[in-house]
Scaffold this motif. Structure first.
Motif, PDB file in Angstrom:
ATOM      1  N   MET A  15      46.837  45.789  36.359  1.00  0.00           N
ATOM      2  CA  MET A  15      45.981  45.245  37.432  1.00  0.00           C
ATOM      3  C   MET A  15      46.828  45.046  38.687  1.00  0.00           C
ATOM      4  SD  MET A  15      43.647  41.826  37.255  1.00  0.00           S
ATOM      5  CE  MET A  15      42.835  42.478  35.796  1.00  0.00           C
ATOM      6  N   SER A  16      46.406  45.571  39.786  1.00  0.00           N
ATOM      7  CA  SER A  16      47.190  45.511  41.019  1.00  0.00           C
ATOM      8  C   SER A  16      46.891  44.234  41.775  1.00  0.00           C
ATOM      9  CB  SER A  16      46.856  46.720  41.904  1.00  0.00           C
ATOM     10  OG  SER A  16      45.542  46.597  42.392  1.00  0.00           O
ATOM     11  N   PRO A  17      47.799  43.814  42.698  1.00  0.00           N
ATOM     12  CA  PRO A  17      47.546  42.628  43.501  1.00  0.00           C
ATOM     13  C   PRO A  17      46.244  42.685  44.284  1.00  0.00           C
ATOM     14  CG  PRO A  17      49.846  43.252  43.640  1.00  0.00           C
ATOM     15  CD  PRO A  17      49.136  44.343  42.895  1.00  0.00           C
ATOM     16  N   SER A  18      45.732  43.899  44.557  1.00  0.00           N
ATOM     17  CA  SER A  18      44.477  44.002  45.298  1.00  0.00           C
ATOM     18  C   SER A  18      43.307  43.439  44.492  1.00  0.00           C
ATOM     19  CB  SER A  18      44.192  45.466  45.656  1.00  0.00           C
ATOM     20  OG  SER A  18      44.045  46.252  44.496  1.00  0.00           O
ATOM     21  N   HIS A  19      43.527  43.268  43.167  1.00  0.00           N
ATOM     22  CA  HIS A  19      42.490  42.713  42.310  1.00  0.00           C
ATOM     23  C   HIS A  19      42.752  41.239  42.011  1.00  0.00           C
ATOM     24  CE1 HIS A  19      42.083  47.085  41.410  1.00  0.00           C
ATOM     25  NE2 HIS A  19      40.802  46.784  41.415  1.00  0.00           N
ATOM     26  N   THR A  20      43.545  40.612  42.831  1.00  0.00           N
ATOM     27  CA  THR A  20      43.851  39.194  42.638  1.00  0.00           C
ATOM     28  C   THR A  20      42.581  38.358  42.586  1.00  0.00           C
ATOM     29  OG1 THR A  20      45.963  39.396  43.772  1.00  0.00           O
ATOM     30  CG2 THR A  20      45.019  37.200  43.628  1.00  0.00           C
ATOM     31  N   ALA A  21      42.466  37.530  41.554  1.00  0.00           N
ATOM     32  CA  ALA A  21      41.303  36.645  41.443  1.00  0.00           C
ATOM     33  C   ALA A  21      41.460  35.495  42.424  1.00  0.00           C
ATOM     34  CB  ALA A  21      41.180  36.134  40.015  1.00  0.00           C
ATOM     35  N   SER A  22      40.404  35.229  43.186  1.00  0.00           N
ATOM     36  CA  SER A  22      40.461  34.132  44.138  1.00  0.00           C
ATOM     37  C   SER A  22      40.297  32.801  43.415  1.00  0.00           C
ATOM     38  CB  SER A  22      39.364  34.289  45.195  1.00  0.00           C
ATOM     39  OG  SER A  22      38.090  34.284  44.575  1.00  0.00           O
ATOM     40  N   LEU A  23      40.710  31.736  44.065  1.00  0.00           N
ATOM     41  CA  LEU A  23      40.564  30.410  43.490  1.00  0.00           C
ATOM     42  C   LEU A  23      39.093  30.008  43.462  1.00  0.00           C
ATOM     43  CD1 LEU A  23      43.533  28.648  45.309  1.00  0.00           C
ATOM     44  CD2 LEU A  23      43.420  29.243  42.880  1.00  0.00           C
ATOM     45  N   PRO A  24      38.699  29.165  42.511  1.00  0.00           N
ATOM     46  CA  PRO A  24      37.293  28.746  42.428  1.00  0.00           C
ATOM     47  C   PRO A  24      36.930  27.649  43.427  1.00  0.00           C
ATOM     48  CG  PRO A  24      38.549  27.778  40.642  1.00  0.00           C
ATOM     49  CD  PRO A  24      39.485  28.718  41.359  1.00  0.00           C
ATOM     50  N   PHE A  25      37.769  27.462  44.429  1.00  0.00           N
ATOM     51  CA  PHE A  25      37.471  26.526  45.517  1.00  0.00           C
ATOM     52  C   PHE A  25      38.111  27.079  46.781  1.00  0.00           C
ATOM     53  CE2 PHE A  25      40.912  25.050  42.765  1.00  0.00           C
ATOM     54  CZ  PHE A  25      42.001  25.098  43.623  1.00  0.00           C
ATOM     55  N   ASP A  26      37.611  26.655  47.930  1.00  0.00           N
ATOM     56  CA  ASP A  26      38.075  27.214  49.197  1.00  0.00           C
ATOM     57  C   ASP A  26      39.209  26.386  49.788  1.00  0.00           C
ATOM     58  OD1 ASP A  26      36.204  29.275  49.162  1.00  0.00           O
ATOM     59  OD2 ASP A  26      34.666  28.003  50.086  1.00  0.00           O
ATOM     60  N   THR A  35      53.318  39.566  38.145  1.00  0.00           N
ATOM     61  CA  THR A  35      52.769  40.881  37.815  1.00  0.00           C
ATOM     62  C   THR A  35      52.483  40.999  36.336  1.00  0.00           C
ATOM     63  OG1 THR A  35      53.937  41.915  39.674  1.00  0.00           O
ATOM     64  CG2 THR A  35      53.195  43.352  37.890  1.00  0.00           C
ATOM     65  N   ALA A  36      53.417  40.536  35.502  1.00  0.00           N
ATOM     66  CA  ALA A  36      53.234  40.618  34.050  1.00  0.00           C
ATOM     67  C   ALA A  36      52.034  39.804  33.608  1.00  0.00           C
ATOM     68  CB  ALA A  36      54.500  40.134  33.341  1.00  0.00           C
ATOM     69  N   ILE A  37      51.874  38.612  34.138  1.00  0.00           N
ATOM     70  CA  ILE A  37      50.731  37.773  33.761  1.00  0.00           C
ATOM     71  C   ILE A  37      49.441  38.329  34.349  1.00  0.00           C
ATOM     72  CG2 ILE A  37      49.711  35.477  34.060  1.00  0.00           C
ATOM     73  CD1 ILE A  37      52.515  34.317  33.774  1.00  0.00           C
ATOM     74  N   ARG A  38      49.522  38.839  35.588  1.00  0.00           N
ATOM     75  CA  ARG A  38      48.349  39.441  36.238  1.00  0.00           C
ATOM     76  C   ARG A  38      47.790  40.577  35.390  1.00  0.00           C
ATOM     77  NH1 ARG A  38      45.669  37.052  38.835  1.00  0.00           N
ATOM     78  NH2 ARG A  38      44.268  37.767  37.251  1.00  0.00           N
ATOM     79  N   ASN A  39      48.653  41.271  34.650  1.00  0.00           N
ATOM     80  CA  ASN A  39      48.229  42.398  33.827  1.00  0.00           C
ATOM     81  C   ASN A  39      47.618  41.970  32.497  1.00  0.00           C
ATOM     82  OD1 ASN A  39      48.961  44.404  35.650  1.00  0.00           O
ATOM     83  ND2 ASN A  39      51.071  44.484  34.892  1.00  0.00           N
ATOM     84  N   THR A  40      47.624  40.660  32.212  1.00  0.00           N
ATOM     85  CA  THR A  40      47.079  40.174  30.946  1.00  0.00           C
ATOM     86  C   THR A  40      45.814  39.346  31.112  1.00  0.00           C
ATOM     87  OG1 THR A  40      48.316  38.077  30.906  1.00  0.00           O
ATOM     88  CG2 THR A  40      49.434  40.042  30.036  1.00  0.00           C
ATOM     89  N   THR A  41      45.466  38.977  32.354  1.00  0.00           N
ATOM     90  CA  THR A  41      44.335  38.074  32.551  1.00  0.00           C
ATOM     91  C   THR A  41      43.686  38.276  33.910  1.00  0.00           C
ATOM     92  OG1 THR A  41      43.665  35.737  32.617  1.00  0.00           O
ATOM     93  CG2 THR A  41      45.852  36.267  33.465  1.00  0.00           C
ATOM     94  N   ASP A  42      42.408  37.925  34.000  1.00  0.00           N
ATOM     95  CA  ASP A  42      41.689  37.957  35.269  1.00  0.00           C
ATOM     96  C   ASP A  42      41.622  36.573  35.914  1.00  0.00           C
ATOM     97  OD1 ASP A  42      41.053  40.692  35.246  1.00  0.00           O
ATOM     98  OD2 ASP A  42      39.332  40.347  33.926  1.00  0.00           O
ATOM     99  N   LEU A  43      42.274  35.580  35.332  1.00  0.00           N
ATOM    100  CA  LEU A  43      42.220  34.231  35.875  1.00  0.00           C
ATOM    101  C   LEU A  43      42.945  34.143  37.219  1.00  0.00           C
ATOM    102  CD1 LEU A  43      42.918  31.981  32.738  1.00  0.00           C
ATOM    103  CD2 LEU A  43      40.726  32.500  33.820  1.00  0.00           C
TER     104      LEU A  43
END
Length: 342
Positions: A1-12, A202-210
């Motif tokens: 999963m690339s940084p472009s798919h970074t999940a945003s925070l659930p608050f602004d 990066t390693a964690i980003r590749n294991t979860t969408d959180l």
């Protein structure tokens, strides 16, 4: 999963900066509110407080800001310790106690008022609750999530990230090896990892969408940008705020951070029994411990550390700091947050 798919925070947030919870009095309501009012998210440190003290601080912080606030709790696991080893360490430290005219602390175990603090959180409902030292059970996270309290778990590896995600955490706080203060490893006996923070993200980003918040040694705007580019939705900073006007950092600690004779940081278990990074001083060098009796060692050394602070003795005090401590500066927290924002 690339940084472009970074999940945003659930608050602004207006600024992607999180003020790390720093126990021991540093994260005052004034500091937490100042970070939030600057567009970030401030965190109260629930560790070492009674439930009543935590409730008072949440209420005091709410009075200073209309923005979101976070609260951090320690998850303290039961342990099996060597009583003889602990008593030997107590006797070893009598030198310091005699010098200050005090007694060495008595070792004990407790869960840091876990259930009482959970009751406070469920009653006062801070916007975010984070956990350090382990991941709570599924039921705890579910109860908080059901109250619309966002839950975050601090992790230091992909394995810990998987555990937190499986139990229902909404956010992962990725702590890198350069972070000041306690390492958040679930297993206190484990050696802290050495993986560079961007690689760990990066390693964690590749294991979860959180959503990921990440920190550890972050003290410049360029470093913040690097962490965001690696895939974090926000950056957590602690050391960068130690000299803020609103921080409760004691004067001995403040002076040491600006003292050129302190030339490096080091990870030690000598003060609390858990690995923690701070300015390298004489106490660290003289007590190179490998034991992991937390919180027992914390209680043994607590009176010594309090006396060291009162007597302006930086060589017997836990001077928690990340590797970027040389770039910290004084001033309002709002200015520090603005300087860090890309």
């Amino acid at each position: 999963m690339s940084p472009s798919h970074t999940a945003s925070l659930p608050f602004d947030l207006k600024r992607p900066i999180i003020g790390a919870p720093m126990a021991g009095g540093i994260s005052t309501p004034e500091l937490v509110a100042a970070v939030t009012n600057a567009g970030g998210l401030g965190f109260l440190a629930g560790g070492y407080k009674t439930p009543h003290q935590l409730a008072e601080q949440i209420i005091a912080t709410r009075a200073l800001t209309s923005g979101p606030i976070g609260v951090n709790l320690f998850v303290v696991a039961a342990n099996d310790v060597d009583e003889h080893e602990l008593e030997t360490y107590r006797q070893e430290l009598k030198y310091y106690a005699d010098r200050y005219g005090i007694e060495v602390g008595t070792h004990k175990w407790d869960d840091d008022s876990w259930h009482g603090k959970l009751d406070v959180l469920q009653d006062l409902k801070p916007d975010v609750v984070s956990f350090t030292f382990d991941c709570p059970e599924v039921e705890v996270l579910d109860e908080l999530n059901a109250l619309d309290i966002h839950t975050a778990v601090t992790v230091t590896s992909t394995d810990e990230a998987r555990i937190a995600a499986e139990r229902g955490a909404q956010i992962l706080i990725v702590q890198g090896t350069d972070a000041g203060g306690h390492r958040a490893t679930f297993d206190p006996a484990a050696e802290p990892g050495t993986e560079p923070l961007p690689d760990l993200i990066t390693a964690i980003r590749n294991t979860t969408d959180l959503s990921l918040i990440a920190g550890g040694g972050i003290s410049t705007r360029e470093q913040v940008r690097t962490v965001l580019d690696a895939g974090a939705a926000a950056v957590q900073v602690g050391t960068a705020l130690l000299l803020a006007d609103e921080a409760g950092t004691n004067s001995t600690h403040r002076s040491a951070l600006q003292d050129p004779t302190f030339t490096e940081t080091k990870v030690t278990r000598a003060f609390t029994g858990r690995p923690a990074r701070g300015l390298r001083n004489r106490f660290m060098d003289e007590h190179d411990r490998s034991g992991h009796a937390y919180p027992q060692i914390h209680y043994i050394t607590a009176p010594l550390r309090a006396a060291a602070a009162a007597n302006n003795d930086p060589h017997a005090l836990h001077l928690w700091a990340g590797t970027g401590y040389r770039t910290t500066h004084t001033g309002p927290a709002a200015d520090i947050i603005a300087d860090l924002t890309p």
